[in-house]
Every structure is written in structure tokens, then in C-alpha cells.
Design a protein around this motif. Structure first.
Motif, PDB file in Angstrom:
ATOM      1  N   LEU A  81       0.838  -1.196   0.000  1.00  0.00           N
ATOM      2  CA  LEU A  81       0.000   0.000   0.000  1.00  0.00           C
ATOM      3  C   LEU A  81       0.872   1.245   0.000  1.00  0.00           C
ATOM      4  CD1 LEU A  81      -1.774  -2.317   1.313  1.00  0.00           C
ATOM      5  CD2 LEU A  81      -2.927  -0.497   2.583  1.00  0.00           C
ATOM      6  N   ARG A  82       0.534   2.185  -0.862  1.00  0.00           N
ATOM      7  CA  ARG A  82       1.145   3.512  -0.820  1.00  0.00           C
ATOM      8  C   ARG A  82       0.295   4.385   0.090  1.00  0.00           C
ATOM      9  NH1 ARG A  82       5.888   4.757  -1.940  1.00  0.00           N
ATOM     10  NH2 ARG A  82       5.811   4.087  -4.124  1.00  0.00           N
ATOM     11  N   LEU A  83       0.913   4.961   1.102  1.00  0.00           N
ATOM     12  CA  LEU A  83       0.204   5.830   2.037  1.00  0.00           C
ATOM     13  C   LEU A  83       0.303   7.279   1.586  1.00  0.00           C
ATOM     14  CD1 LEU A  83       1.480   4.285   5.400  1.00  0.00           C
ATOM     15  CD2 LEU A  83      -0.563   3.657   4.096  1.00  0.00           C
ATOM     16  N   THR A 106       3.328   6.314  11.990  1.00  0.00           N
ATOM     17  CA  THR A 106       4.494   5.556  12.437  1.00  0.00           C
ATOM     18  C   THR A 106       4.187   4.066  12.328  1.00  0.00           C
ATOM     19  OG1 THR A 106       3.695   5.484  14.720  1.00  0.00           O
ATOM     20  CG2 THR A 106       5.093   7.370  14.089  1.00  0.00           C
ATOM     21  N   LYS A 107       5.228   3.259  12.449  1.00  0.00           N
ATOM     22  CA  LYS A 107       5.023   1.809  12.446  1.00  0.00           C
ATOM     23  C   LYS A 107       4.094   1.408  13.584  1.00  0.00           C
ATOM     24  CE  LYS A 107       7.490  -2.614  12.574  1.00  0.00           C
ATOM     25  NZ  LYS A 107       8.805  -3.281  12.747  1.00  0.00           N
ATOM     26  N   GLU A 108       4.250   2.055  14.730  1.00  0.00           N
ATOM     27  CA  GLU A 108       3.423   1.735  15.889  1.00  0.00           C
ATOM     28  C   GLU A 108       1.948   2.060  15.615  1.00  0.00           C
ATOM     29  OE1 GLU A 108       7.438   1.669  16.811  1.00  0.00           O
ATOM     30  OE2 GLU A 108       6.337   3.416  16.023  1.00  0.00           O
ATOM     31  N   LEU A 109       1.692   3.194  14.953  1.00  0.00           N
ATOM     32  CA  LEU A 109       0.315   3.563  14.624  1.00  0.00           C
ATOM     33  C   LEU A 109      -0.303   2.541  13.676  1.00  0.00           C
ATOM     34  CD1 LEU A 109      -2.066   5.519  14.778  1.00  0.00           C
ATOM     35  CD2 LEU A 109      -1.042   6.798  12.877  1.00  0.00           C
ATOM     36  N   VAL A 110       0.471   2.101  12.689  1.00  0.00           N
ATOM     37  CA  VAL A 110      -0.029   1.085  11.755  1.00  0.00           C
ATOM     38  C   VAL A 110      -0.370  -0.196  12.512  1.00  0.00           C
ATOM     39  CG1 VAL A 110       0.556  -0.378   9.779  1.00  0.00           C
ATOM     40  CG2 VAL A 110       1.223   2.038   9.782  1.00  0.00           C
ATOM     41  N   GLU A 111       0.534  -0.629  13.388  1.00  0.00           N
ATOM     42  CA  GLU A 111       0.314  -1.868  14.146  1.00  0.00           C
ATOM     43  C   GLU A 111      -0.891  -1.751  15.077  1.00  0.00           C
ATOM     44  OE1 GLU A 111       4.825  -3.715  14.377  1.00  0.00           O
ATOM     45  OE2 GLU A 111       4.211  -2.230  15.876  1.00  0.00           O
ATOM     46  N   ALA A 164       6.185  -5.377   6.204  1.00  0.00           N
ATOM     47  CA  ALA A 164       7.240  -4.376   6.002  1.00  0.00           C
ATOM     48  C   ALA A 164       6.659  -2.983   6.189  1.00  0.00           C
ATOM     49  CB  ALA A 164       7.850  -4.514   4.608  1.00  0.00           C
ATOM     50  N   TYR A 165       7.458  -2.116   6.779  1.00  0.00           N
ATOM     51  CA  TYR A 165       7.053  -0.719   6.975  1.00  0.00           C
ATOM     52  C   TYR A 165       8.146   0.194   6.453  1.00  0.00           C
ATOM     53  CZ  TYR A 165       6.260   3.783   9.159  1.00  0.00           C
ATOM     54  OH  TYR A 165       6.087   5.131   9.362  1.00  0.00           O
ATOM     55  N   GLN A 166       7.747   1.121   5.588  1.00  0.00           N
ATOM     56  CA  GLN A 166       8.627   2.186   5.126  1.00  0.00           C
ATOM     57  C   GLN A 166       7.828   3.481   5.173  1.00  0.00           C
ATOM     58  OE1 GLN A 166       9.331   0.365   1.214  1.00  0.00           O
ATOM     59  NE2 GLN A 166      11.507   0.301   1.705  1.00  0.00           N
ATOM     60  N   THR A 167       8.509   4.596   5.107  1.00  0.00           N
ATOM     61  CA  THR A 167       7.799   5.863   5.032  1.00  0.00           C
ATOM     62  C   THR A 167       6.924   5.870   3.785  1.00  0.00           C
ATOM     63  OG1 THR A 167       9.651   6.965   6.118  1.00  0.00           O
ATOM     64  CG2 THR A 167       8.051   8.371   4.992  1.00  0.00           C
ATOM     65  N   GLN A 168       5.636   6.036   3.977  1.00  0.00           N
ATOM     66  CA  GLN A 168       4.640   6.106   2.906  1.00  0.00           C
ATOM     67  C   GLN A 168       4.397   4.777   2.184  1.00  0.00           C
ATOM     68  OE1 GLN A 168       5.681   9.428   0.352  1.00  0.00           O
ATOM     69  NE2 GLN A 168       4.791  10.879   1.788  1.00  0.00           N
ATOM     70  N   GLN A 169       4.876   3.667   2.729  1.00  0.00           N
ATOM     71  CA  GLN A 169       4.567   2.376   2.107  1.00  0.00           C
ATOM     72  C   GLN A 169       4.583   1.269   3.151  1.00  0.00           C
ATOM     73  OE1 GLN A 169       6.535   1.473  -1.635  1.00  0.00           O
ATOM     74  NE2 GLN A 169       6.509  -0.718  -1.189  1.00  0.00           N
ATOM     75  N   ILE A 170       3.550   0.414   3.102  1.00  0.00           N
ATOM     76  CA  ILE A 170       3.506  -0.754   3.979  1.00  0.00           C
ATOM     77  C   ILE A 170       3.160  -1.985   3.146  1.00  0.00           C
ATOM     78  CG2 ILE A 170       2.918   0.495   6.090  1.00  0.00           C
ATOM     79  CD1 ILE A 170      -0.011  -0.266   5.658  1.00  0.00           C
ATOM     80  N   THR A 171       3.624  -3.142   3.606  1.00  0.00           N
ATOM     81  CA  THR A 171       3.294  -4.412   2.961  1.00  0.00           C
ATOM     82  C   THR A 171       2.608  -5.301   3.985  1.00  0.00           C
ATOM     83  OG1 THR A 171       5.180  -4.231   1.457  1.00  0.00           O
ATOM     84  CG2 THR A 171       4.195  -6.415   1.724  1.00  0.00           C
ATOM     85  N   LEU A 172       1.466  -5.869   3.587  1.00  0.00           N
ATOM     86  CA  LEU A 172       0.633  -6.649   4.493  1.00  0.00           C
ATOM     87  C   LEU A 172       0.395  -8.051   3.955  1.00  0.00           C
ATOM     88  CD1 LEU A 172      -2.210  -3.996   5.056  1.00  0.00           C
ATOM     89  CD2 LEU A 172      -0.119  -4.278   6.408  1.00  0.00           C
TER      90      LEU A 172
END
Length: 226
Positions: A81-83, A106-111, A164-172
């Protein structure tokens, strides 16, 4: 040796940019040529978007009676996903139409956010979908620029794992029931993060017990003597 008329169940890794019907039509044509018949039943057990790849189950002959059985099996996807941006189709089929702040994500917010979508949930399908609106496919109306209103559907998300977590991108990794639109899930996750999101890569990695390792390439099927 295949027995297409008696019924075969074939597992394919659907290529990027192919519709599910493109693949079914290629398989049907190849089998018809091989058997020297004009008609044979061929169908798939669960549509994949053209911009998605991965497991697609194709049934032939009498095995088409088992399509519903496969459609109701649990599915697994890996989605990137592109955030911070959304598109009308919730993927790369259409251009970005809105951008959003991402500095607070943040990664924590996503989690913390992902568990909200696990369990029985209501989901509004994308306008760019095969859902029918008064006899017309929603995507046909959406591509003509028409407003499309779809009703929420109940579905089950068994699990969502942040790979995976990156700035403006996550993989689920997502395990879910029949009828789940991963593009719509991306939209809803973006909203829950007080931002926006859309799919930039999507792969179906499993249907029931069938994994990508069980799947063949369509070109191998078309070029080999069946």
C-alpha cells in the motif's frame, strides 16, 4: 495426461495485466484445439484484478461444478500500500486524485490500527468492481465517470500481518473470506490512519491449501503438448 471433459482442476499464477477471463479464454481455446471440439466448459474460482497476480484456480468439464467449493475457501494475499495518496480505483488503474499528510504515521500507529479490521466487518466494495448496479457492472459505470453507490457487505478478515514498513509504504499479509476487496481494505486502512492509501502491488498467495508453489505459468501450459 489430462482429462479435460471429465474434469480437471488447474492451478495458475495469473500474470500482471491479464484479466481472469483472459486466462480462462486462453485455456479454453488451447483445450478446444487439443480435443478438436468447439465447446468445453472452463471457468475460474475467484476473480483477480488485472493489476493483481497470483493463484487462480481454473476448472474444466465436469469439474466446473466444484467452482463454488473453491470460491468459498479462505484466501491469502500479500499487498503493498502507498500511504498518503488515493485513487478512484484504489489501485494504479487510475491516477492519484487526492494526497494526504503522512508525517504522523508511524510503524506503531499502523500496528495499532490493523487489528480494527480483523474479524467480521462491513466493507463497501470499490466502484471499480464487478458488482452489479441495476444490471450494469459497477466498473463500466465508474469508467464512464458516473456516480456509483454500492451497499456494504459483511465479510471476515482472519488476520492482517505487517510484513514491512517504510515511510509512505507498507506491505501486508491478509487472510480473508470470499468477497473481500483488498483495494477497499487499503482505502479503509488509509482513512483509519487519518490519511489515504491505495494498492501498488497485489498478489494472491493462497486459496485453501493451494499455494503459488502449486501453480503453473500460463505460457508453459500454452506452449507444451497437453
Amino acid at each position: 495426461m489430462y482429462h479435460f471433459q471429465e474434469g480437471e482442476i488447474l492451478y495458475f499464477n495469473k500474470p500482471l495485466q491479464w484479466t481472469s477471463f483472459d486466462l480462462v479464454n486462453k485455456v479454453r481455446y488451447q483445450i478446444s484445439r487439443f480435443l478438436k471440439v468447439k465447446k468445453i466448459k472452463v471457468g475460474h474460482a475467484g476473480t483477480l484484478d488485472p493489476l493483481a497476480t497470483g493463484v487462480l484456480i481454473v476448472c474444466t468439464g465436469k469439474a466446473t461444478k466444484r467452482i463454488d467449493e473453491f470460491q468459498y475457501q479462505t484466501k491469502e494475499y500479500v499487498a503493498s500500500l502507498r500511504l498518503g495518496a488515493s485513487t478512484p480505483s484504489f489501485d494504479l488503474e487510475t491516477e492519484v486524485d487526492q494526497t494526504f499528510e503522512t508525517a504522523h504515521i508511524t510503524k506503531e500507529l499502523v500496528e495499532q490500527t490493523l487489528p480494527r479490521f480483523v474479524g467480521s466487518i462491513e466493507q463497501i466494495p470499490p466502484a471499480y468492481s464487478a458488482c452489479k448496479v441495476k444490471g450494469d457492472r459497477a466498473y463500466d459505470l465508474a469508467r464512464k465517470g458516473m456516480e456509483v453507490e454500492l451497499k456494504p457487505k459483511m465479510l471476515v478478515i482472519d488476520s492482517i500481518e505487517l510484513l514491512a514498513y517504510q515511510t509512505q509504504q507498507i506491505t501486508l499479509r491478509i487472510v480473508c473470506s470470499k468477497g473481500t476487496y483488498i483495494r477497499a481494505l487499503a482505502r479503509d486502512i488509509g482513512i483509519a490512519l487519518r490519511s489515504g492509501a491505495h494498492i501498488i502491488a497485489l498478489e494472491r498467495t493462497k486459496i485453501g491449501n493451494i499455494t503459488l508453489d502449486d501453480c503453473m505459468n500460463i505460457n508453459d501450459f500454452l506452449t507444451h503438448n497437453i
